[in-house]
Design a protein around this motif. Structure first.
Motif, short mmCIF file in Angstrom:
data_model
loop_
_atom_site.label_atom_id
_atom_site.label_comp_id
_atom_site.label_asym_id
_atom_site.label_seq_id
_atom_site.Cartn_x
_atom_site.Cartn_y
_atom_site.Cartn_z
N UNK A 72 0.83 -1.20 0.00
CA UNK A 72 0.00 0.00 0.00
C UNK A 72 0.86 1.25 0.00
N UNK A 73 1.92 1.25 0.79
CA UNK A 73 2.79 2.42 0.88
C UNK A 73 3.46 2.70 -0.47
N UNK A 74 3.91 1.66 -1.16
CA UNK A 74 4.51 1.84 -2.47
C UNK A 74 3.51 2.42 -3.46
N UNK A 75 2.29 1.91 -3.44
CA UNK A 75 1.25 2.43 -4.33
C UNK A 75 0.96 3.90 -4.04
N UNK A 76 0.79 4.23 -2.78
CA UNK A 76 0.50 5.61 -2.40
C UNK A 76 1.60 6.55 -2.87
N UNK A 77 2.82 6.14 -2.69
CA UNK A 77 3.97 6.94 -3.12
C UNK A 77 3.97 7.12 -4.63
N UNK A 78 3.71 6.05 -5.34
CA UNK A 78 3.76 6.07 -6.81
C UNK A 78 2.71 6.99 -7.42
N UNK A 79 1.51 7.00 -6.84
CA UNK A 79 0.44 7.82 -7.39
C UNK A 79 0.31 9.16 -6.67
N UNK A 80 1.28 9.47 -5.82
CA UNK A 80 1.30 10.74 -5.08
C UNK A 80 0.01 10.94 -4.29
N UNK A 81 -0.35 9.91 -3.53
CA UNK A 81 -1.59 9.93 -2.76
C UNK A 81 -1.27 9.75 -1.29
N UNK A 82 -2.07 10.35 -0.45
CA UNK A 82 -1.94 10.19 0.99
C UNK A 82 -2.13 8.71 1.36
N UNK A 83 -1.34 8.20 2.31
CA UNK A 83 -1.43 6.80 2.72
C UNK A 83 -2.85 6.41 3.15
N UNK A 84 -3.52 7.29 3.89
CA UNK A 84 -4.87 6.95 4.38
C UNK A 84 -5.86 6.85 3.22
N UNK A 85 -5.70 7.67 2.19
CA UNK A 85 -6.58 7.58 1.01
C UNK A 85 -6.34 6.26 0.29
N UNK A 86 -5.08 5.83 0.22
CA UNK A 86 -4.77 4.56 -0.44
C UNK A 86 -5.35 3.40 0.36
N UNK A 87 -5.26 3.46 1.68
CA UNK A 87 -5.84 2.41 2.52
C UNK A 87 -7.34 2.30 2.25
N UNK A 88 -8.02 3.43 2.11
CA UNK A 88 -9.46 3.42 1.84
C UNK A 88 -9.76 2.75 0.49
N UNK A 89 -8.94 3.03 -0.52
CA UNK A 89 -9.14 2.39 -1.83
C UNK A 89 -8.92 0.89 -1.72
N UNK A 90 -7.83 0.48 -1.06
CA UNK A 90 -7.53 -0.95 -0.92
C UNK A 90 -8.63 -1.64 -0.10
N UNK A 91 -9.09 -1.00 0.97
CA UNK A 91 -10.19 -1.56 1.76
C UNK A 91 -11.41 -1.82 0.88
N UNK A 92 -11.76 -0.83 0.06
CA UNK A 92 -12.92 -0.96 -0.82
C UNK A 92 -12.72 -2.08 -1.84
N UNK A 93 -11.54 -2.15 -2.44
CA UNK A 93 -11.26 -3.21 -3.41
C UNK A 93 -11.35 -4.58 -2.75
N UNK A 94 -10.84 -4.67 -1.53
CA UNK A 94 -10.86 -5.95 -0.81
C UNK A 94 -12.31 -6.32 -0.43
N UNK A 95 -13.07 -5.35 0.07
CA UNK A 95 -14.46 -5.62 0.45
C UNK A 95 -15.29 -6.10 -0.74
N UNK A 96 -14.97 -5.58 -1.92
CA UNK A 96 -15.72 -5.95 -3.13
C UNK A 96 -15.17 -7.21 -3.80
N UNK A 97 -14.13 -7.81 -3.21
CA UNK A 97 -13.56 -9.04 -3.75
C UNK A 97 -12.73 -8.80 -5.01
#
Length: 165
Positions: A72-97
């Motif tokens: 997650x940290x690598x992704x956030x860094x790569x897309x210039x996104x806040x770590x917490x915003x990336x966690x929210x995206x990953x959480x949503x992707x995981x919840x949706x399978x």
């Protein structure tokens, strides 16, 4: 750039296509990038609405697919996104399978990410939407011009961020 200057340099006056004379801003990179970004963003939001995913989900899925085991940290860094915003995206992707987190075999403090088959299918559908949104741009340029545009945009991005992304 005036019509005479345009004829002298061989460069088009970009304000010709914008409706008004942009004066001192006509040669500003930021203005042109912002106009394009705003238009593309509006079109992408509309195109992605049926998928009901937050902004940044497609980039995240594409990067996970292209970089198996990334964090997650690598992704956030790569897309210039806040770590917490990336966690929210990953959480949503995981919840949706659409994606799965698993503990890294080499570093137990790190989660490795992977797309599920459902995630790969949805990613393909979203990429098709993105290509439809970009079609007018792709139709207006040759393959060489498009490759040059992308290379120049990436170089400009690297220049303002002090490194390649």
């Amino acid at each position: 750039m005036s019509k005479m200057a345009s004829e002298r340099t061989g460069q088009p006056d970009i304000s010709e296509n914008l409706g008004m004379d942009w004066g001192l801003l006509r040669s500003c990179v930021g203005t042109s990038v912002r106009l394009l970004r705003n238009e593309l963003t509006n079109r992408i939001i509309d195109a992605y609405a049926p998928f009901m995913l937050r902004s940044g989900a497609l980039s995240t899925m594409v990067l996970i697919k292209a970089n198996p085991g990334c964090s997650q940290a690598e992704l956030a860094r790569e897309v210039a996104m806040d770590d917490s915003a990336m966690v929210a995206i990953i959480d949503e992707l995981e919840e949706r399978g659409l994606a799965v987190r698993s503990r890294s075999a080499t570093d137990r403090r790190r989660n490795s990410l992977a797309l599920t088959p459902e995630g790969e299918t949805l990613m393909g559908e979203m990429i098709a939407c993105a290509m439809r949104v970009e079609k007018p741009i792709r139709d207006a340029m040759s393959e060489e011009e498009l490759a040059t545009l992308i290379a120049l945009l990436r170089r400009a991005y690297a220049a303002v961020t002090d490194g390649p992304r």
